[in-house]
Design a protein around this motif. Sequence first.
Motif, PDB file in Angstrom:
ATOM      1  N   MET A   1       0.852  -1.190   0.000  1.00 34.52           N
ATOM      2  CA  MET A   1       0.000   0.000   0.000  1.00 34.52           C
ATOM      3  C   MET A   1       0.886   1.236   0.000  1.00 34.52           C
ATOM      4  O   MET A   1       1.796   1.352   0.804  1.00 34.52           O
ATOM      5  CB  MET A   1      -0.905  -0.006   1.235  1.00 34.52           C
ATOM      6  N   THR A   2       0.623   2.151  -0.886  1.00 33.23           N
ATOM      7  CA  THR A   2       1.433   3.355  -0.988  1.00 33.23           C
ATOM      8  C   THR A   2       1.166   4.287   0.186  1.00 33.23           C
ATOM      9  O   THR A   2       0.107   4.247   0.795  1.00 33.23           O
ATOM     10  CB  THR A   2       1.128   4.106  -2.300  1.00 33.23           C
ATOM     11  N   SER A   3       2.123   5.136   0.494  1.00 37.97           N
ATOM     12  CA  SER A   3       2.000   6.069   1.619  1.00 37.97           C
ATOM     13  C   SER A   3       1.721   7.465   1.094  1.00 37.97           C
ATOM     14  O   SER A   3       2.595   8.115   0.538  1.00 37.97           O
ATOM     15  CB  SER A   3       3.293   6.075   2.447  1.00 37.97           C
ATOM     16  N   PRO A   4       0.503   7.954   1.226  1.00 42.43           N
ATOM     17  CA  PRO A   4       0.185   9.288   0.755  1.00 42.43           C
ATOM     18  C   PRO A   4       0.789  10.332   1.668  1.00 42.43           C
ATOM     19  O   PRO A   4       1.162  10.073   2.798  1.00 42.43           O
ATOM     20  CB  PRO A   4      -1.344   9.322   0.828  1.00 42.43           C
ATOM     21  N   ARG A 134       8.112   3.801  13.667  1.00 45.41           N
ATOM     22  CA  ARG A 134       9.288   2.936  13.500  1.00 45.41           C
ATOM     23  C   ARG A 134       8.965   1.684  12.701  1.00 45.41           C
ATOM     24  O   ARG A 134       9.723   1.286  11.818  1.00 45.41           O
ATOM     25  CB  ARG A 134       9.847   2.555  14.875  1.00 45.41           C
ATOM     26  N   ILE A 135       7.827   1.065  12.993  1.00 46.03           N
ATOM     27  CA  ILE A 135       7.494  -0.187  12.314  1.00 46.03           C
ATOM     28  C   ILE A 135       7.097   0.058  10.868  1.00 46.03           C
ATOM     29  O   ILE A 135       7.438  -0.721   9.979  1.00 46.03           O
ATOM     30  CB  ILE A 135       6.383  -0.922  13.081  1.00 46.03           C
ATOM     31  N   ARG A 136       6.385   1.140  10.600  1.00 47.30           N
ATOM     32  CA  ARG A 136       5.971   1.394   9.213  1.00 47.30           C
ATOM     33  C   ARG A 136       7.166   1.658   8.309  1.00 47.30           C
ATOM     34  O   ARG A 136       7.103   1.438   7.103  1.00 47.30           O
ATOM     35  CB  ARG A 136       4.983   2.552   9.149  1.00 47.30           C
ATOM     36  N   ARG A 137       8.263   2.139   8.891  1.00 46.23           N
ATOM     37  CA  ARG A 137       9.465   2.398   8.101  1.00 46.23           C
ATOM     38  C   ARG A 137      10.298   1.131   7.871  1.00 46.23           C
ATOM     39  O   ARG A 137      11.151   1.111   6.989  1.00 46.23           O
ATOM     40  CB  ARG A 137      10.338   3.451   8.788  1.00 46.23           C
ATOM     41  N   SER A 138      10.050   0.101   8.680  1.00 44.94           N
ATOM     42  CA  SER A 138      10.876  -1.101   8.597  1.00 44.94           C
ATOM     43  C   SER A 138      10.182  -2.283   7.943  1.00 44.94           C
ATOM     44  O   SER A 138      10.776  -3.340   7.777  1.00 44.94           O
ATOM     45  CB  SER A 138      11.350  -1.509  10.001  1.00 44.94           C
ATOM     46  N   VAL A 141       4.469  -4.452   5.110  1.00 44.19           N
ATOM     47  CA  VAL A 141       3.157  -5.002   5.440  1.00 44.19           C
ATOM     48  C   VAL A 141       2.320  -3.906   6.106  1.00 44.19           C
ATOM     49  O   VAL A 141       2.661  -3.441   7.202  1.00 44.19           O
ATOM     50  CB  VAL A 141       3.292  -6.212   6.387  1.00 44.19           C
ATOM     51  N   TRP A 142       1.259  -3.480   5.487  1.00 46.46           N
ATOM     52  CA  TRP A 142       0.527  -2.292   5.914  1.00 46.46           C
ATOM     53  C   TRP A 142      -0.088  -2.419   7.298  1.00 46.46           C
ATOM     54  O   TRP A 142      -0.217  -1.435   8.032  1.00 46.46           O
ATOM     55  CB  TRP A 142      -0.567  -1.934   4.899  1.00 46.46           C
ATOM     56  N   TRP A 143      -0.481  -3.644   7.700  1.00 46.30           N
ATOM     57  CA  TRP A 143      -1.193  -3.805   8.961  1.00 46.30           C
ATOM     58  C   TRP A 143      -0.267  -3.958  10.168  1.00 46.30           C
ATOM     59  O   TRP A 143      -0.734  -3.895  11.321  1.00 46.30           O
ATOM     60  CB  TRP A 143      -2.120  -5.023   8.894  1.00 46.30           C
ATOM     61  N   ALA A 144       1.022  -4.167   9.944  1.00 41.31           N
ATOM     62  CA  ALA A 144       1.946  -4.424  11.054  1.00 41.31           C
ATOM     63  C   ALA A 144       2.052  -3.221  11.986  1.00 41.31           C
ATOM     64  O   ALA A 144       2.028  -3.373  13.218  1.00 41.31           O
ATOM     65  CB  ALA A 144       3.320  -4.803  10.515  1.00 41.31           C
ATOM     66  N   ALA A 145       2.188  -2.030  11.432  1.00 43.19           N
ATOM     67  CA  ALA A 145       2.364  -0.827  12.254  1.00 43.19           C
ATOM     68  C   ALA A 145       1.132  -0.517  13.110  1.00 43.19           C
ATOM     69  O   ALA A 145       1.260  -0.317  14.328  1.00 43.19           O
ATOM     70  CB  ALA A 145       2.737   0.364  11.382  1.00 43.19           C
ATOM     71  N   PRO A 146      -0.084  -0.462  12.537  1.00 40.26           N
ATOM     72  CA  PRO A 146      -1.243  -0.182  13.393  1.00 40.26           C
ATOM     73  C   PRO A 146      -1.521  -1.280  14.412  1.00 40.26           C
ATOM     74  O   PRO A 146      -1.983  -0.994  15.520  1.00 40.26           O
ATOM     75  CB  PRO A 146      -2.403  -0.033  12.399  1.00 40.26           C
ATOM     76  N   LEU A 200     -10.182  -1.131   9.396  1.00 37.54           N
ATOM     77  CA  LEU A 200     -10.734   0.188   9.060  1.00 37.54           C
ATOM     78  C   LEU A 200      -9.626   1.161   8.687  1.00 37.54           C
ATOM     79  O   LEU A 200      -9.792   1.989   7.783  1.00 37.54           O
ATOM     80  CB  LEU A 200     -11.540   0.728  10.236  1.00 37.54           C
ATOM     81  N   TYR A 201      -8.498   1.055   9.385  1.00 39.33           N
ATOM     82  CA  TYR A 201      -7.325   1.873   9.044  1.00 39.33           C
ATOM     83  C   TYR A 201      -6.918   1.625   7.588  1.00 39.33           C
ATOM     84  O   TYR A 201      -6.662   2.567   6.831  1.00 39.33           O
ATOM     85  CB  TYR A 201      -6.166   1.550   9.980  1.00 39.33           C
ATOM     86  N   GLY A 202      -6.846   0.348   7.182  1.00 40.05           N
ATOM     87  CA  GLY A 202      -6.474   0.019   5.807  1.00 40.05           C
ATOM     88  C   GLY A 202      -7.468   0.565   4.797  1.00 40.05           C
ATOM     89  O   GLY A 202      -7.078   1.098   3.756  1.00 40.05           O
ATOM     90  N   ILE A 203      -8.746   0.447   5.103  1.00 39.82           N
ATOM     91  CA  ILE A 203      -9.789   0.942   4.192  1.00 39.82           C
ATOM     92  C   ILE A 203      -9.706   2.461   4.052  1.00 39.82           C
ATOM     93  O   ILE A 203      -9.753   3.005   2.943  1.00 39.82           O
ATOM     94  CB  ILE A 203     -11.185   0.526   4.707  1.00 39.82           C
ATOM     95  N   MET A 204      -9.554   3.154   5.191  1.00 39.60           N
ATOM     96  CA  MET A 204      -9.516   4.612   5.158  1.00 39.60           C
ATOM     97  C   MET A 204      -8.242   5.119   4.483  1.00 39.60           C
ATOM     98  O   MET A 204      -8.276   6.086   3.721  1.00 39.60           O
ATOM     99  CB  MET A 204      -9.612   5.169   6.579  1.00 39.60           C
ATOM    100  N   LEU A 205      -7.107   4.465   4.760  1.00 41.82           N
ATOM    101  CA  LEU A 205      -5.864   4.882   4.125  1.00 41.82           C
ATOM    102  C   LEU A 205      -5.946   4.699   2.610  1.00 41.82           C
ATOM    103  O   LEU A 205      -5.500   5.567   1.844  1.00 41.82           O
ATOM    104  CB  LEU A 205      -4.690   4.078   4.686  1.00 41.82           C
ATOM    105  N   ASN A 206      -6.516   3.593   2.178  1.00 37.71           N
ATOM    106  CA  ASN A 206      -6.664   3.347   0.743  1.00 37.71           C
ATOM    107  C   ASN A 206      -7.587   4.380   0.104  1.00 37.71           C
ATOM    108  O   ASN A 206      -7.302   4.895  -0.986  1.00 37.71           O
ATOM    109  CB  ASN A 206      -7.209   1.933   0.513  1.00 37.71           C
ATOM    110  N   ALA A 207      -8.682   4.716   0.797  1.00 36.26           N
ATOM    111  CA  ALA A 207      -9.623   5.713   0.263  1.00 36.26           C
ATOM    112  C   ALA A 207      -8.980   7.089   0.190  1.00 36.26           C
ATOM    113  O   ALA A 207      -9.145   7.825  -0.790  1.00 36.26           O
ATOM    114  CB  ALA A 207     -10.883   5.751   1.127  1.00 36.26           C
TER     115      ALA A 207
END
Length: 223
Positions: A1-4, A134-138, A141-146, A200-207
């Motif tokens: 998943m891309t990071s806006p 820290r986790i999102r940078r390493s 996998v999009w769900w690992a950080a949240p 929900l985080y994944g859905i909202m981030l994608n939207a």
Amino acid sequence: MTSPCAPSSRASSYLTLLVAFHVFIIIASNYLVQLPIDLFGFHSTWGAFSFPFIFLATDLTVRLIGKHQARRVIARAMVPALIASYVVSVLFNDGLFSGLDALGHFDTFVFRIALASFMAYVLGQLLDVQVFDRIRRSTVVWWAAPAASAVLGQALDTLVFFWVAFWHSSNPFMAAHWGEIALVDYAIKLLVSLLLFVPLYGIMLNAITRFMQSQRAAQAPAT
């Protein structure tokens, strides 16, 4: 998943909305935490279902406009959160409206709960920001950080709140059962977060990503 990345020109508006959202959830949670429920024979409160919304908002803030801006949201929300926590707890003692006259008397028991809410919010959110970033940078996998930030951030938030508010409390029931209630409260928060708020985080981030991409495409000069 891309990071806006949110446009810097709109960052101030986003911060204002996020601060307002944080304070609103804290007000709601301080009311709902006074309403007990029994789940499978364990004591908990309705506040366990509302507070995870803040962690969802914080994680999206870190992803969209960075951890420094997320910390600014926490810094701006924490004093209004302390005041709101006290006022709501005084006005709605045990979930019932006590009348405006109740504000004329300083309640040390209620202030302790408000202080506990304040400390739990600040410490839990700061840990959430640090772990998530820290986790999102390493990992890709999009769900690992949240997921990781929910596990650690809400553990600290729950422990600090119940320990500060009810350890050796003047309320006999809470003094005797705060550990059990905290454990059940954390289990519910974690279950709700992992099963509902992480997806929900994944859905909202994608939207949000699609919306920002469409906005950039619409604003790009035609070739």
